[in-house]
Scaffold this motif. Structure first.
Motif, PDB file in Angstrom:
ATOM      1  N   ARG A 126      32.520 -62.602  66.167  1.00 43.21           N
ATOM      2  CA  ARG A 126      32.956 -62.567  67.323  1.00 43.21           C
ATOM      3  C   ARG A 126      34.498 -61.613  67.544  1.00 43.21           C
ATOM      4  N   ASP A 127      34.476 -61.484  68.167  1.00 41.80           N
ATOM      5  CA  ASP A 127      36.047 -61.110  68.106  1.00 41.80           C
ATOM      6  C   ASP A 127      37.169 -61.773  67.494  1.00 41.80           C
ATOM      7  N   PRO A 128      38.214 -61.437  66.409  1.00 39.29           N
ATOM      8  CA  PRO A 128      39.088 -62.203  66.384  1.00 39.29           C
ATOM      9  C   PRO A 128      39.905 -62.880  67.657  1.00 39.29           C
ATOM     10  N   THR A 129      40.506 -62.042  68.458  1.00 39.66           N
ATOM     11  CA  THR A 129      41.271 -61.901  69.311  1.00 39.66           C
ATOM     12  C   THR A 129      40.572 -62.698  70.792  1.00 39.66           C
ATOM     13  N   ASN A 130      41.456 -62.910  71.724  1.00 37.68           N
ATOM     14  CA  ASN A 130      41.053 -63.437  73.083  1.00 37.68           C
ATOM     15  C   ASN A 130      40.971 -62.168  74.459  1.00 37.68           C
ATOM     16  N   TRP A 131      41.058 -61.783  73.220  1.00 36.41           N
ATOM     17  CA  TRP A 131      40.937 -60.204  74.867  1.00 36.41           C
ATOM     18  C   TRP A 131      39.467 -59.691  75.098  1.00 36.41           C
ATOM     19  N   PHE A 132      39.067 -59.991  73.839  1.00 34.95           N
ATOM     20  CA  PHE A 132      37.798 -58.825  74.281  1.00 34.95           C
ATOM     21  C   PHE A 132      36.191 -59.441  74.279  1.00 34.95           C
ATOM     22  N   ARG A 133      35.388 -59.528  74.478  1.00 35.64           N
ATOM     23  CA  ARG A 133      33.866 -60.720  74.171  1.00 35.64           C
ATOM     24  C   ARG A 133      33.115 -59.090  73.754  1.00 35.64           C
TER      25      ARG A 133
ATOM     26  N   SER B  15      39.159 -63.482  59.073  1.00 34.51           N
ATOM     27  CA  SER B  15      37.815 -63.860  59.197  1.00 34.51           C
ATOM     28  C   SER B  15      37.731 -65.679  59.777  1.00 34.51           C
ATOM     29  N   ILE B  16      38.570 -65.970  59.033  1.00 33.07           N
ATOM     30  CA  ILE B  16      38.391 -67.361  59.571  1.00 33.07           C
ATOM     31  C   ILE B  16      38.021 -67.495  61.476  1.00 33.07           C
ATOM     32  N   GLN B  17      39.270 -66.709  62.005  1.00 28.13           N
ATOM     33  CA  GLN B  17      39.404 -65.882  63.323  1.00 28.13           C
ATOM     34  C   GLN B  17      37.934 -65.987  64.270  1.00 28.13           C
TER      35      GLN B  17
END
Lengths: 277, 189
Positions: A126-133, B15-17
């Protein structure tokens, strides 16, 4: 000037980083293009690490479960313990296989019934940031996947292919803020646009106040956007605010039919196949 | 060499994130490991320097630079750039925000005399809010208009709290390892 720069060289470096990023972002914004080459390079390195982490963590979780189980049954008879542990391990494995079979069978049924079927894929990140789905799936251009193909599960629409790589693809989920789908309310046949909220919900826009809607009314794709084929299930209406809408339209919230934070396998379909016929 | 190690480490963190941290999400918001590590590099840079000198050859073999602000900034820039690259939407917001976080944490390390767990938690909270605001502003200017109430509050309020808690737990772990390492090095155990 030079003396001033030398004195504040750390601030100057930060300023240069900001200026460089600012110019680059304005260039990306003007062309409305992201950086596919850089993204492919990054994913070429990151995806094997992600796959490794997923498989190792799966093993650790399995071991942890077994450990917890062993601690709980410590006082029991050793023979029974081993027997139960073995049976429970097997049962958990069988249940997992059964669940996976169920999901895959549903996907297979979708494949048989869906003439636009391209391939099935597994979610690997999944995207590593919280901004994009955005989620990453393990099929790409080499498997016949292209931009704007539609991603579905038997429960409904997941999103569309946003960035296909050689062996992976990025899927823009319907809950992402950039996602829009042309839809229809199933029982009233009124048309609107579903937009992602960036959370686990979506907005349904452009439904006039005169339309009488109820909670749990089903929303399906209308096919008018030429990306999503008509008749796919999008979600249920979860909240209606007739007063809160902007001017002419109601404010409506949708819960997606698919639990997007739990998807594991998806099917990719090509709407253009039908359009070409 | 130090850059290669930093890049590999950053990829590992990202990658962990992208994978494991999804399991720990609250309201689908996950903590930002890259921010926490950038903060640690900036704030604890001075602790790492004694281990970075190759005495025989009299040269600095550190992963880090001698200046905490530069260390934080470089680490933040690399992590932010790679985060934007892996995310694949727009390159820039995280590059700016993480460089700024690294710079500020380096600055804090020079100006704050004693950094305990409470101060750390507050600093991570403040820096996470700054990170969220920078990302929000640049994404709004250059990419898409994000709704202020729903998204902004979740990412500006929930994520900093989460980062702060995780950062404090990580700090305790680092302190324990650091202490054990120092005691062993002095031959006390």
């Amino acid at each position: 000037m030079l003396q001033f720069l030398l004195r504040y060289k750390k601030v100057a470096i930060l300023f240069l980083i900001i200026l460089f990023s600012f110019l680059w972002m304005s260039l990306q914004s003007r062309t409305l293009k992201n950086q596919p080459i850089l993204n492919h390079i990054a994913n070429f390195i990151a995806l094997p690490i992600e796959r490794g982490i997923v498989s190792i963590s799966g093993g650790i979780i399995h071991l942890w479960d077994r450990y917890i189980y062993a601690v709980k049954t410590f006082s029991e008879n050793q023979r029974f313990k081993e027997e139960i542990e073995k049976l429970k391990g097997e049962m958990a494995q069988h249940m997992e296989i059964l669940e996976e079979n169920k999901r895959l069978r549903q996907l297979l049924m979708l494949k048989e019934s869906e003439t636009r079927y391209v391939t099935a894929a597994r979610v690997i990140g999944r995207d590593p940031t919280n901004w994009f789905r955005i989620v990453t799936v393990n099929k790409g251009r080499d498997d016949g996947v292209h931009k704007d193909m539609v991603v579905v599960t038997p429960s409904g629409v997941v999103g569309k292919i946003f960035q296909p790589g050689p062996h992976y693809s990025k899927v823009l989920l319907i809950t992402d803020i950039q996602s829009t789908i042309s839809v229809r309310i199933q029982h009233t046949r009124d048309e609107g646009i579903v937009e992602g909220k960036g959370t686990d919900r979506c907005h349904l826009k452009y439904i006039p106040h005169s339309v009488d809607l109820k909670i749990n009314d089903a929303v399906i794709t209308s096919g008018l956007d030429n990306i999503y084929p008509a008749g796919l299930f999008v979600g249920y209406i979860s909240k209606i605010n007739k007063k809160g809408g902007s001017g002419l339209f109601q404010e409506i919230e949708i819960i997606p039919g698919v639990r997007l934070n739990r998807i594991e396998e998806v099917a990719i379909i090509d709407n253009r196949k039908e359009q070409r016929r | 060499m130090r850059f290669i190690i930093l890049i590999v480490f950053s990829f590992f963190l990202i990658s962990i994130q992208s994978t494991l941290l999804n399991r720990l999400g609250i309201l689908e918001i996950k903590p930002d490991l890259t921010l926490i590590v950038t903060y640690f590099v900036g704030i604890y840079n001075r602790l790492m320097i004694p281990y970075s000198v190759d005495i025989r050859n009299n040269r600095n073999i550190s992963l880090y630079f001698n200046d905490p602000q530069v260390s934080g900034m470089v680490t933040g820039a690399i992590m932010g750039f790679l985060l934007d690259m892996v995310s694949g939407v727009i390159i820039g917001p995280n590059l700016i925000s993480k460089s700024t976080i690294g710079f500020l944490s380096g600055k804090f390390s020079q100006n704050i005399f004693k950094i305990d767990a409470g101060i750390n938690a507050i600093l991570i909270l403040i820096l996470s809010i700054i990170d969220g605001i920078i990302n929000y502003v640049f994404l709004n200017i250059f990419w898409y208009a994000y709704p202020i109430v729903e998204l902004f509050t979740r990412i500006i309020l929930i994520q900093p709290l989460y980062n702060s808690i995780l950062g404090t737990v990580m700090l305790m772990l680092f302190k324990y390892l650091y202490h054990t390492f120092r005691v062993k090095e002095r031959g006390l155990i």
